[in-house]
Each structure stands twice: as structure tokens, then as C-alpha cells.
Scaffold this motif. Structure first.
Motif, mmCIF file in Angstrom:
data_model
loop_
_atom_site.group_PDB
_atom_site.id
_atom_site.type_symbol
_atom_site.label_atom_id
_atom_site.label_comp_id
_atom_site.label_asym_id
_atom_site.label_seq_id
_atom_site.Cartn_x
_atom_site.Cartn_y
_atom_site.Cartn_z
ATOM 1 N N GLU A 188 0.738 -0.963 -0.234
ATOM 2 C CA GLU A 188 0.100 0.369 -0.071
ATOM 3 C C GLU A 188 1.058 1.276 0.103
ATOM 4 O O GLU A 188 2.202 1.148 0.703
ATOM 5 N N ASN A 189 0.584 1.912 -1.716
ATOM 6 C CA ASN A 189 1.391 2.757 -1.335
ATOM 7 C C ASN A 189 3.291 3.318 -1.395
ATOM 8 O O ASN A 189 3.764 3.482 -0.583
ATOM 9 N N GLY A 190 3.255 2.475 -2.104
ATOM 10 C CA GLY A 190 4.918 2.238 -2.438
ATOM 11 C C GLY A 190 5.538 1.260 -0.933
ATOM 12 O O GLY A 190 5.361 0.812 -0.145
ATOM 13 N N VAL A 191 7.057 2.059 -1.247
ATOM 14 C CA VAL A 191 7.472 1.641 -0.161
ATOM 15 C C VAL A 191 7.364 1.706 1.397
ATOM 16 O O VAL A 191 7.856 0.682 2.563
ATOM 17 N N LEU A 192 6.537 3.040 1.193
ATOM 18 C CA LEU A 192 6.032 3.233 2.615
ATOM 19 C C LEU A 192 5.297 2.137 2.867
ATOM 20 O O LEU A 192 5.483 1.991 4.354
ATOM 21 N N GLY A 193 4.302 1.593 2.331
ATOM 22 C CA GLY A 193 3.594 0.766 2.945
ATOM 23 C C GLY A 193 4.847 -1.164 3.371
ATOM 24 O O GLY A 193 4.056 -1.490 4.250
ATOM 25 N N ILE A 194 5.570 -1.230 2.507
ATOM 26 C CA ILE A 194 6.707 -2.123 3.613
ATOM 27 C C ILE A 194 7.049 -1.936 4.365
ATOM 28 O O ILE A 194 6.902 -2.382 5.401
ATOM 29 N N LEU A 195 8.274 -0.192 4.611
ATOM 30 C CA LEU A 195 8.051 -0.324 6.448
ATOM 31 C C LEU A 195 7.641 -0.121 6.757
ATOM 32 O O LEU A 195 7.243 -0.674 8.360
ATOM 33 N N LEU A 201 4.739 -8.223 12.647
ATOM 34 C CA LEU A 201 6.136 -7.307 13.000
ATOM 35 C C LEU A 201 5.430 -6.376 13.679
ATOM 36 O O LEU A 201 4.135 -5.893 13.632
ATOM 37 N N THR A 202 6.309 -5.603 14.748
ATOM 38 C CA THR A 202 5.554 -4.314 15.353
ATOM 39 C C THR A 202 5.845 -3.322 14.628
ATOM 40 O O THR A 202 6.584 -3.510 13.471
ATOM 41 N N GLY A 203 5.127 -2.314 15.414
ATOM 42 C CA GLY A 203 4.944 -1.370 14.555
ATOM 43 C C GLY A 203 6.473 -0.392 13.641
ATOM 44 O O GLY A 203 7.356 -0.651 14.328
ATOM 45 N N PHE A 204 5.671 -0.187 12.962
ATOM 46 C CA PHE A 204 7.260 0.757 12.971
ATOM 47 C C PHE A 204 6.131 2.139 12.108
ATOM 48 O O PHE A 204 5.388 2.027 11.134
ATOM 49 N N ASN A 205 7.508 3.482 11.710
ATOM 50 C CA ASN A 205 6.360 4.511 11.330
ATOM 51 C C ASN A 205 6.529 5.798 9.818
ATOM 52 O O ASN A 205 7.240 6.064 10.931
ATOM 53 N N ALA A 206 6.777 4.436 9.395
ATOM 54 C CA ALA A 206 7.436 5.452 8.513
ATOM 55 C C ALA A 206 6.716 6.907 7.479
ATOM 56 O O ALA A 206 5.384 6.461 7.162
ATOM 57 N N VAL A 207 7.638 7.883 7.221
ATOM 58 C CA VAL A 207 6.023 9.105 6.470
ATOM 59 C C VAL A 207 7.045 9.302 5.332
ATOM 60 O O VAL A 207 8.492 9.899 5.648
#
Lengths: 415, 415
Positions: free
Chosen positions: A42-49, A409-415
Motif C-alpha cells: 500500500e502506497n509503495g515503499v511506505l507500505g513495505i516499511l 512485526l511490531t509497528g514502524f512509522n515511516a512517513v
């Protein structure tokens, strides 16, 4: 158990990027023995992260086919410069958590660099990942490929638009508007503006002047050309790239803000030029800024572009299955008339971060018209119509509501 | 010998004004016993004044049919306010010199007034002339007719454009552009902007906000609506009429405002709104100004609009032959679903100089969305596709090179 695949869209979308998504997913479905689940980010690499993944199995074959008709990015895209340390590491944690063995990364030059960095990291760390870049950019500035999927449709839109608006101006010029300016995209390269020159298929037909970033803008020379055209044809239709620069290399119109990659965010060259013409030549001017309209105009997509967008998606899967990694399917032109092309893999190392400017021989010697060589290059790319279905008088584009896969996994918050 | 006819195009052109020309000329050809030569004026009333007339017999039936496919004004149009004294007298000298008994004047509200003045002058002077107005305006502001030919095609263009651009923004909004503004035509009325609301066919679908001249613009209320939309949908797609006014009735685009660097804003409501949003809400914005692109977009014309444009041209001839003069064929809506319509003559006296504003009930109570009543009104008008033929990947629009009839009078120099 076969490895899973992950598809991601990156950067600005195109009228046919979803056709490449179709190509990837459809081709992967033909090889269920070798490719397991096909995820989309979802939304490119942000969705992967952020581990926001979509299992594309939720699309039936019929729904999948609708991807060929829809502009925008069906799974969402993003502008995000991957950070080397924590973010690169995080990507591979997500890959591991979802057993991703294949990455299909659909984007332009910046994205090719990201895809390459991911591939290199995997190799360095001894991780099993086959990364293939799927080309896309309306800017047509990817090297080593005849053209970039997305570009042909935008070319068809801008050439159609200036032909139509030119006919409008022609019929009003005796007593009203004498100059029309269409601003098109192209921050660093004039591919789109130059392609609009295809509309001028006979002497005097619009567009009469083409302004590209490759040719430094000189106000005096420009005004002289406008005045000569008005005297000769009765009016003047102009196509200008958003990224026009003066002789010092400074953008004519710099909004003062930059995007995530540090590129200046532009827009507004057309009103600047109109003001110049009004002030200096006293002609009534109209101007249009196509902006996203050109980049989303699936209703007038090129059938050739659509076919190539599907083909590069399919080829990416075939390369991956053949063990050809860290490459991009490039379009090789075998002939222009009739247009014949094939795909071959080129190393990402030769693609990433290399911008292909418009060759000056595609312009006439004054730099303001399309040359015969330019016409030969562009003409095949916008051949054929591929209209979407219409419902209630408007293009019927599918509406997507995807369920996300449960995070592991545990959360990650890339923006 | 039957009297001759004269057809003239007036004011801004539309994607289908030439279809009305076809209607007039084609219908007249069916009555060669009653109508002699059918002339067309070059560049509208200026061509009459300057005795620059085209004998339409130089168009074969096959060439005549091509008029249905071409945007712009095939014979040229003009913006010219007829001067009462010498110019009105001159018109009738030209009519007499070429034995004109029928005038078919194809235009909007101002043109209906000109047509009426010509008819009244003939009556007052006891001159034999049957004048019929053929309606056309993208602004849809002619009274007494269900809609104005030209409008439905523009509605189809703008609704398609905001649907497409909206899908683009939706896919980028997580990390990049959150607001998109499409500026459309409509200096005095919001018909075009409101019609774009048809693209929003489900909750959350673009456009999310519609700004019309009928609803005074209040920055605070607007910004609040943008912010709420971004929070709820993730992005906001806006359609704004060029003629937006503030609560004092002052055009926003005439406000003489300057940007952060003190540069005068060079026209355009869209960049003004974008600046407001960037400054106040700090969202990344993109904007487009469609300008002539919307008015010339024959490639996405409405088949319903095209049929009505032809029909009003044909009806004008039939009225004239029946002795019904100083009228305009008005479209009468018999039903909306399915759309059924007929034509009937309405007196020019009731049409001229009366602008029909967008009814407020076509908007929701907040004035920023299309209402159900508005949807019912607009939906039939853009039904059906009527694509032009394509050649070499682009719409194949005919190129006209008309010979002028030899003048019979001494020169006149109207400009």
C-alpha cells in the motif's frame, strides 16, 4: 513452498501504471508452482516499511483485468527517499516475515536507484531476493529503453490537446485571442513538450513553438518568434515545459518548495509567458496548465503505450523466474515504420540515477520545433486507441477497497 | 429565384458548434427550391461587414459531414459588438448585394441580442429577412432552453478530468500532494463547475468541493471544508469556476494579490486557492487550468450534445422555411430518465441578454457539492460517446481552406 512476491508502485503515477501491475500479477498467476502469494504494497515503499501489504489474491481474474483500464495507482504510490540504515534493514525484516523472494518495483529513475540499493543490500547480506525494476515514468527520461511506459499516453494527450485548442484559437484570432500557451510537465527534460509537436502535421498547424528545458529560454528570441508566427499564421499556439530555464540555468518559475527528493516543485510557467507576451506584444493571450490532467488521462491512452506497460510487467516476472535479477526490462526499438519492439533486460546499475535528456536533434536547429528525426521517434509511441468502458457518460474506473494482511512485526512509522 | 442564406458563428466556439453549421447547411441543401446559395461568413459578423463570404457549395456532402467531427469554428468566429448606425446599415447592404433572405446566427446571449437587433431593423425598414438564432454556448446560460449546445461536451470533459486527476491524487496523497484544484470556465455562472460534480458517484469520490460564482467565496469556510475532507478522505479534489467572487462581489482573480515574493499573481483562481491552502493548511497542492482545452475537447464530446447541436441547426432552417422568424430553437426536456427532448421555437426577445444562473437547488445546502436535483439535471447531457476518427494516433480534424466570394460592394473595414 515457493517464495512469495511483492509488487510496489513508486513515484508519480501514469495513465497506465496499473497495466504494469496487471502484467506482473497476471504473469505471476501463471506460475503458481514457483511464485506463492503476490502481495502489493500500500502506497509503495511506505507500505513495505509500515507492513501494510495487500494480498492480490483478493482480486478475481476479472477484477485484475480492470487494472488495465484505470489511471492513478491502484495500490497507492509515494514519494519517499529510502533511508539507508534503519529503513533498509526494516524492508528485509518485512520481506523475511512474509517470505518475499521476489520484488517488483514499478517506478522511474529514483525508484530504479531504490530497487538497486535493495538488491545490493540483499547480495551483501547474502539474503535471497530477486529484485526487478518495472519501468514507468511520464517524463520518458529513463536511459537504455526506447521509451518509458506512461509517456506515450501523455504524449497522445498533450498533442491532442494542443491540436484542439489550436483550432479554437484559430477561429477566434481575427478579433480576440491570438496566443495560446499550454504548459506541460517536464521538470528537467522536454520529452513531453516535444511530443506535442506531432500535432503540427502540416505547415501552419499548431503547435507553432515548443519550449523545452534543454534549450535555454531567451525572452527576445521567443517574442520575435511569437510575433513572426502571428504575422504569418494569424495566431500562435505554444507548448512549454514546466521546467523552462533561463540562460543562467535558473528555473523561470520556481514555486520555492521542493519535493522529498529535493527537486523544486514547479508550475506556473504559462502565466509568466502570457504576461510577457501581453506586456511586450500586446496580444490577447490564453493559457492552460494541464498538470495532473495529462498524467491521469486514461481516457485517451495510447494503445501502444498500454501494450508496453503490460509487457514490461510480464517480462519482469519472466526475468525473475529465469534468475535474472537487478535488471529492468528495456524496450528495444527494432523498426519505426511499422513500429516493432522487443524487451530485453538491462542492468539496474546502468539505469539508476541517469536521466536521459531530449536529444537536440529531435528539435529543429532553432530549438523551437519538432524535427523530422523527432517525429520519427515519437510517432509510433502514441499509436492506437484503448478507450476505457463508459458508464453514465463517464469513463468507468474501478474503485478499490483492499483488505490488508495482518502484520507479523511490531509497528514502524515511516512517513 | 429563391433567396440565399447566410450562416455565421459568433462568440467563443464550442466542441460542437460546427455540428450546428452542418445542421444548417445540410437542412438547407434539402430545400434547394426554397433556399439558393448558402453562404457562411468568415469570422462571424466581421465577415459580413467586410463582405468576406464563403459559398458553402464548395463543400461536398462528404466534406460537409466532417463538420460534425471538428472543434473550433470552421468558418471563424469573432467577438464584436455591432455598432448601431453604420454597421447595421452595412449588414443590409451586404444582404442586398448577395440576395440574402435568411440569416442563421450561431451564438450565445450577446449574439442572440445582435440577431434580434438585425431582425428588428429589417422589420422596421420593411426589408425581407428571416433571422433565426442557433443556440450555442459552453456556459449553458441561455434562458428558455433545457441546455445550450456545447455545454454537455464541456461537462463531459471536466467531469472526466476531475475523476481522472482525483484518482492520481488519491494514490499520491499519503506522502505527497493532498489537494488538487481544477479551474474551469464560467466567468458569471457555475454551470460547468457544478456539472463536474457528476464524477462523484459514490461517497468520497472526487470532486469533493465545487466552487461557483453563485456562492460567495469565504476563505475560512473553504479552508475548513478542505481540512475536513483531507481528514476524512485522505485528500481533496476541488473544481473552481474562474469567476469566483468574494462576499463583496469582487472577482478573486482581480484581487491584485501578490505571492510571498511580492510578485503579482498572474491571473487564475486555481493558483490563488493553491497558495491559500499551502499557506494556511501547509498541504502540498497541485492545480490545473483547463482553459481552451475544455472548450475544444471534441475527442470526448457528448453524443447527446452533438445530436442536439445538429438538431438546432436543422430546426433553424425548418423554422425559417415555415416563416417563423426572430426565434431560437429551444431544447425542451420531456423526461430525464430516459432523457427525452424536443425542440420548439422561442422568441428572441425573451432570450437576448438574459443570463440564466445556476439554480441554487442544484447545489447542496452548503453550496459546495452537487445536489440530487443537480445530478438529475446534468446527467443526461453528457450521455454517449462520439469519438472523432483517428489518424496516426491523433484525432483527425479536417483542415479548411475556403475560397471567398468576389465582393460586390466597396470596402469596409470593421475590426
Amino acid at each position: 513452498m515457493p517464495k512469495n512476491a511483492l509488487y510496489a508502485q513508486s513515484g508519480g503515477v501514469t495513465p497506465v501504471i496499473n497495466a504494469s501491475a496487471f502484467g506482473v500479477i497476471h504473469a505471476a498467476r501463471q506460475h503458481r508452482d514457483r511464485i506463492g502469494t503476490v502481495y502489493a504494497a500500500e502506497n509503495g515503499v511506505l507500505g513495505i516499511l509500515n507492513e501494510r501489504l495487500i494480498d492480490t489474491a483478493q482480486l478475481s481474474d476479472a477484477q485484475l483485468a480492470l487494472l488495465k483500464n484505470a489511471p492513478g495507482g491502484a495500490f497507492g504510490s509515494c514519494r519517499h527517499k529510502l533511508k539507508h540504515g534503519a529503513e533498509l534493514k526494516r524492508l528485509f525484516e518485512v520481506f523475511a516475515a512474509h517470505d518475499i523472494g521476489y520484488l517488483f518495483y514499478n517506478g522511474g529513475g529514483d525508484s530504479a536507484d531504490t530497487c538497486l540499493k535493495v538488491a545490493e543490500y540483499a547480495q551483501y547480506q547474502g539474503l535471497e531476493l530477486t529484485a526487478v525494476h518495472v519501468p514507468k515514468t511520464i517524463d520518458n527520461d529513463l536511459p537504455l529503453t526506447d521509451n518509458s511506459p506512461g509517456f506515450g499516453s501523455v504524449a497522445k494527450y498533450v498533442a491532442t490537446s494542443i491540436r484542439e485548442a489550436g483550432l479554437d484559437v484559430a477561429s477566434m484570432a481575427s478579433s480576440s485571442t491570438k496566443v495560446f500557451i499550454l504548459e506541460v510537465m517536464g521538470r528537467h527534460t522536454g520529452w513531453i513538450a516535444a511530443a506535442a509537436g506531432l500535432a503540427s502535421d502540416r505547415d501552419g498547424a499548431p503547435p507553432h513553438l515548443i519550449l523545452t528545458p534543454e534549450v535555454p529560454f531567451e525572452a527576445g528570441r521567443f517574442l520575435k518568434a511569437v510575433q513572426e508566427t502571428v504575422a504569418r499564421v494569424g495566431y500562435c499556439a505554444i507548448v512549454a515545459s514546466e521546467g523552462l530555464r533561463d540562460t543562467h540555468g535558473v528555473f523561470l518559475s520556481d514555486a520555492g518548495s521542493t519535493d522529498a527528493f529535493g527537486h523544486a516543485q514547479l508550475g506556473g510557467v504559462a502565466p509568466l509567458l502570457a504576461n510577457l507576451i501581453k506586456t511586450e506584444l500586446h496580444h490577447k493571450c490564453h493559457w492552460a496548465v494541464a498538470d495532473y490532467l495529462q498524467r491521469a488521462a486514461r481516457h485517451i491512452a495510447s494503445a501502444t503505450d498500454l501494450a508496453q506497460a503490460i509487457a514490461v510487467g510480464e517480462a519482469a516476472v519472466h526475468y525473475a523466474l529465469a534468475g535474472i535479477k537487478s535488471v529492468m526490462p528495456a524496450i528495444v526499438r527494432e523498426d519505426s515504420e511499422p513500429y516493432r519492439w522487443r524487451l530485453e533486460p538491462v542492468p539496474l546499475l546502468d539505469v539508476a540515477n541517469r536521466e536521459k535528456p531530449l536529444p537536440l536533434e529531435y528539435l529543429t536547429s532553432d530549438g523551437m520545433h519538432l524535427s523530422a528525426a523527432g517525429r520519427d521517434y515519437f510517432l509510433p509511441l502514441l499509436q492506437g486507441e484503448a478507450p476505457p468502458p463508459y458508464l453514465d457518460g463517464l469513463p468507468a474506473y474501478p474503485s478499490w477497497q483492499f483488505e490488508l494482511v495482518s502484520p507479523r512485526l511490531t509497528g514502524f512509522n515511516a512517513v
